[in-house]
Motif scaffolding. Structure first.
Motif, PDB file in Angstrom:
ATOM      1  N   VAL A 173      29.382  24.212  75.298  1.00 13.14           N
ATOM      2  CA  VAL A 173      28.800  25.204  74.381  1.00 13.14           C
ATOM      3  C   VAL A 173      29.887  26.130  73.861  1.00 13.14           C
ATOM      4  CG1 VAL A 173      27.221  27.178  74.211  1.00 13.14           C
ATOM      5  CG2 VAL A 173      26.480  25.100  75.375  1.00 13.14           C
ATOM      6  N   GLN A 174      30.764  26.587  74.732  1.00 14.07           N
ATOM      7  CA  GLN A 174      31.849  27.463  74.288  1.00 14.07           C
ATOM      8  C   GLN A 174      32.754  26.747  73.293  1.00 14.07           C
ATOM      9  OE1 GLN A 174      32.226  30.863  75.185  1.00 14.07           O
ATOM     10  NE2 GLN A 174      33.515  30.660  73.385  1.00 14.07           N
ATOM     11  N   PHE A 175      33.019  25.477  73.541  1.00 21.96           N
ATOM     12  CA  PHE A 175      33.817  24.676  72.607  1.00 21.96           C
ATOM     13  C   PHE A 175      33.112  24.576  71.249  1.00 21.96           C
ATOM     14  CE2 PHE A 175      35.127  20.468  70.909  1.00 21.96           C
ATOM     15  CZ  PHE A 175      36.475  20.734  70.733  1.00 21.96           C
ATOM     16  N   ALA A 176      31.806  24.357  71.271  1.00 19.84           N
ATOM     17  CA  ALA A 176      31.032  24.281  70.029  1.00 19.84           C
ATOM     18  C   ALA A 176      31.051  25.614  69.283  1.00 19.84           C
ATOM     19  CB  ALA A 176      29.599  23.856  70.330  1.00 19.84           C
ATOM     20  N   ILE A 177      31.014  26.713  70.019  1.00 24.30           N
ATOM     21  CA  ILE A 177      31.078  28.041  69.389  1.00 24.30           C
ATOM     22  C   ILE A 177      32.403  28.214  68.658  1.00 24.30           C
ATOM     23  CG2 ILE A 177      31.274  30.516  69.875  1.00 24.30           C
ATOM     24  CD1 ILE A 177      29.218  30.061  72.150  1.00 24.30           C
ATOM     25  N   VAL A 178      33.488  27.846  69.317  1.00 24.79           N
ATOM     26  CA  VAL A 178      34.815  27.979  68.714  1.00 24.79           C
ATOM     27  C   VAL A 178      34.922  27.081  67.484  1.00 24.79           C
ATOM     28  CG1 VAL A 178      37.281  27.575  69.083  1.00 24.79           C
ATOM     29  CG2 VAL A 178      35.922  28.710  70.846  1.00 24.79           C
TER      30      VAL A 178
ATOM     31  N   PHE B 106      33.926  25.697  60.825  1.00 26.03           N
ATOM     32  CA  PHE B 106      32.809  25.620  59.886  1.00 26.03           C
ATOM     33  C   PHE B 106      32.309  26.976  59.415  1.00 26.03           C
ATOM     34  CE2 PHE B 106      32.533  21.791  62.598  1.00 26.03           C
ATOM     35  CZ  PHE B 106      32.793  20.844  61.628  1.00 26.03           C
ATOM     36  N   GLY B 107      32.814  28.054  59.983  1.00 27.80           N
ATOM     37  CA  GLY B 107      32.390  29.392  59.583  1.00 27.80           C
ATOM     38  C   GLY B 107      30.953  29.722  59.947  1.00 27.80           C
ATOM     39  N   VAL B 108      30.450  29.095  61.008  1.00 26.68           N
ATOM     40  CA  VAL B 108      29.071  29.300  61.457  1.00 26.68           C
ATOM     41  C   VAL B 108      29.101  30.061  62.779  1.00 26.68           C
ATOM     42  CG1 VAL B 108      26.959  28.125  62.182  1.00 26.68           C
ATOM     43  CG2 VAL B 108      28.346  27.163  60.341  1.00 26.68           C
ATOM     44  N   ASN B 109      28.188  31.011  62.915  1.00 23.49           N
ATOM     45  CA  ASN B 109      28.135  31.804  64.141  1.00 23.49           C
ATOM     46  C   ASN B 109      26.689  32.067  64.525  1.00 23.49           C
ATOM     47  OD1 ASN B 109      29.103  33.294  66.278  1.00 23.49           O
ATOM     48  ND2 ASN B 109      29.318  35.173  65.100  1.00 23.49           N
ATOM     49  N   SER B 110      26.425  32.119  65.831  1.00 27.13           N
ATOM     50  CA  SER B 110      25.084  32.405  66.322  1.00 27.13           C
ATOM     51  C   SER B 110      25.175  33.285  67.555  1.00 27.13           C
ATOM     52  CB  SER B 110      24.359  31.105  66.675  1.00 27.13           C
ATOM     53  OG  SER B 110      23.186  31.379  67.403  1.00 27.13           O
ATOM     54  N   ILE B 111      24.555  34.438  67.487  1.00 25.10           N
ATOM     55  CA  ILE B 111      24.556  35.351  68.624  1.00 25.10           C
ATOM     56  C   ILE B 111      23.828  34.717  69.805  1.00 25.10           C
ATOM     57  CG2 ILE B 111      23.710  37.578  69.458  1.00 25.10           C
ATOM     58  CD1 ILE B 111      24.297  38.661  66.629  1.00 25.10           C
ATOM     59  N   ALA B 112      22.721  34.031  69.535  1.00 21.86           N
ATOM     60  CA  ALA B 112      21.957  33.396  70.613  1.00 21.86           C
ATOM     61  C   ALA B 112      22.798  32.345  71.338  1.00 21.86           C
ATOM     62  CB  ALA B 112      20.677  32.773  70.074  1.00 21.86           C
TER      63      ALA B 112
ATOM     64  N   GLU C  71      25.284  34.185  73.465  1.00 21.18           N
ATOM     65  CA  GLU C  71      24.627  34.720  74.659  1.00 21.18           C
ATOM     66  C   GLU C  71      24.290  33.621  75.655  1.00 21.18           C
ATOM     67  OE1 GLU C  71      21.216  37.196  74.081  1.00 21.18           O
ATOM     68  OE2 GLU C  71      22.388  38.835  73.254  1.00 21.18           O
ATOM     69  N   SER C  72      24.073  32.412  75.169  1.00 22.65           N
ATOM     70  CA  SER C  72      23.749  31.321  76.091  1.00 22.65           C
ATOM     71  C   SER C  72      24.894  31.073  77.071  1.00 22.65           C
ATOM     72  CB  SER C  72      23.393  30.039  75.339  1.00 22.65           C
ATOM     73  OG  SER C  72      24.541  29.452  74.759  1.00 22.65           O
ATOM     74  N   VAL C  73      26.129  31.296  76.643  1.00 22.01           N
ATOM     75  CA  VAL C  73      27.275  31.156  77.545  1.00 22.01           C
ATOM     76  C   VAL C  73      27.189  32.221  78.643  1.00 22.01           C
ATOM     77  CG1 VAL C  73      29.801  31.250  77.738  1.00 22.01           C
ATOM     78  CG2 VAL C  73      28.740  30.098  75.793  1.00 22.01           C
ATOM     79  N   LEU C  74      26.802  33.430  78.278  1.00 22.73           N
ATOM     80  CA  LEU C  74      26.606  34.491  79.261  1.00 22.73           C
ATOM     81  C   LEU C  74      25.521  34.109  80.265  1.00 22.73           C
ATOM     82  CD1 LEU C  74      26.996  37.694  79.991  1.00 22.73           C
ATOM     83  CD2 LEU C  74      24.858  37.864  78.703  1.00 22.73           C
TER      84      LEU C  74
END
Length: 164
Positions: free
Chosen positions: A29-34, A40-46, A49-52
């Motif tokens: 998930v962290q890799f996908a976030i990065v 891709f310039g895409v970001n999601s707070i949810a 937070e899932s990593v947390l």
């Protein structure tokens, strides 16, 4: 008594076997976030937070297993050079007068917050976050219960049988 200790050990071992997959999932998930953010310039707070949530789950629910395999933090000033009998006494003292009372106090004092979080289904910390803070807070009593159980298992072995 040994059967009770074995059942408790199995609970924490099974929990650990499930949790190890969370560690891999957390890395992915962290890799996908990065990738999402920087390529891709895409970001999601949810998703952030899932990593947390995964991290908290991994460490809180893995604490009992850590105690089982004796990989917990220990102040090794006297313990390292102590005889096996002295180590046993230190362990019994630690379980009875440090670990169990602190876990019971944490369980007692955190329960109202957990109960209230469930009563209102406490929502996200941030706008757009995961709507499950009540689940995150539930990790606190689960942590206490798993560590208390493992402490009881260790005490059974220290006082009535083989050491862990």
């Amino acid at each position: 008594m040994e059967r009770i200790a074995a059942v408790i050990d199995q609970i924490n071992t099974t929990t650990a076997h499930v949790l190890r997959w969370l560690a891999l999932f957390m890395v992915l998930v962290q890799f996908a976030i990065v990738l999402g953010r920087y390529i891709f310039g895409v970001n999601s707070i949810a998703v952030q937070e899932s990593v947390l949530y995964l991290h908290a789950t991994l460490f809180m629910l893995g604490a009992g297993y850590t105690l089982l395999v004796d990989k917990h933090v220990r102040v090794d000033v006297f313990y390292a050079k102590a005889t096996p009998q002295t180590r046993r006494r230190i362990d019994v003292f630690g379980h009875l007068f440090l670990l169990l009372p602190s876990m019971l106090a944490l369980l007692y004092w955190s329960w109202p917050s957990v109960r209230n979080a469930w009563a209102i289904f406490e929502g996200p910390l941030s706008v757009g976050g995961i709507k499950g803070v009540f689940l995150l807070k539930t990790l606190i009593p689960l942590f206490c219960i798993l560590v208390i159980l493992q402490s009881v298992s260790s005490l059974v072995r220290l006082l009535f049988g083989k050491t862990t």
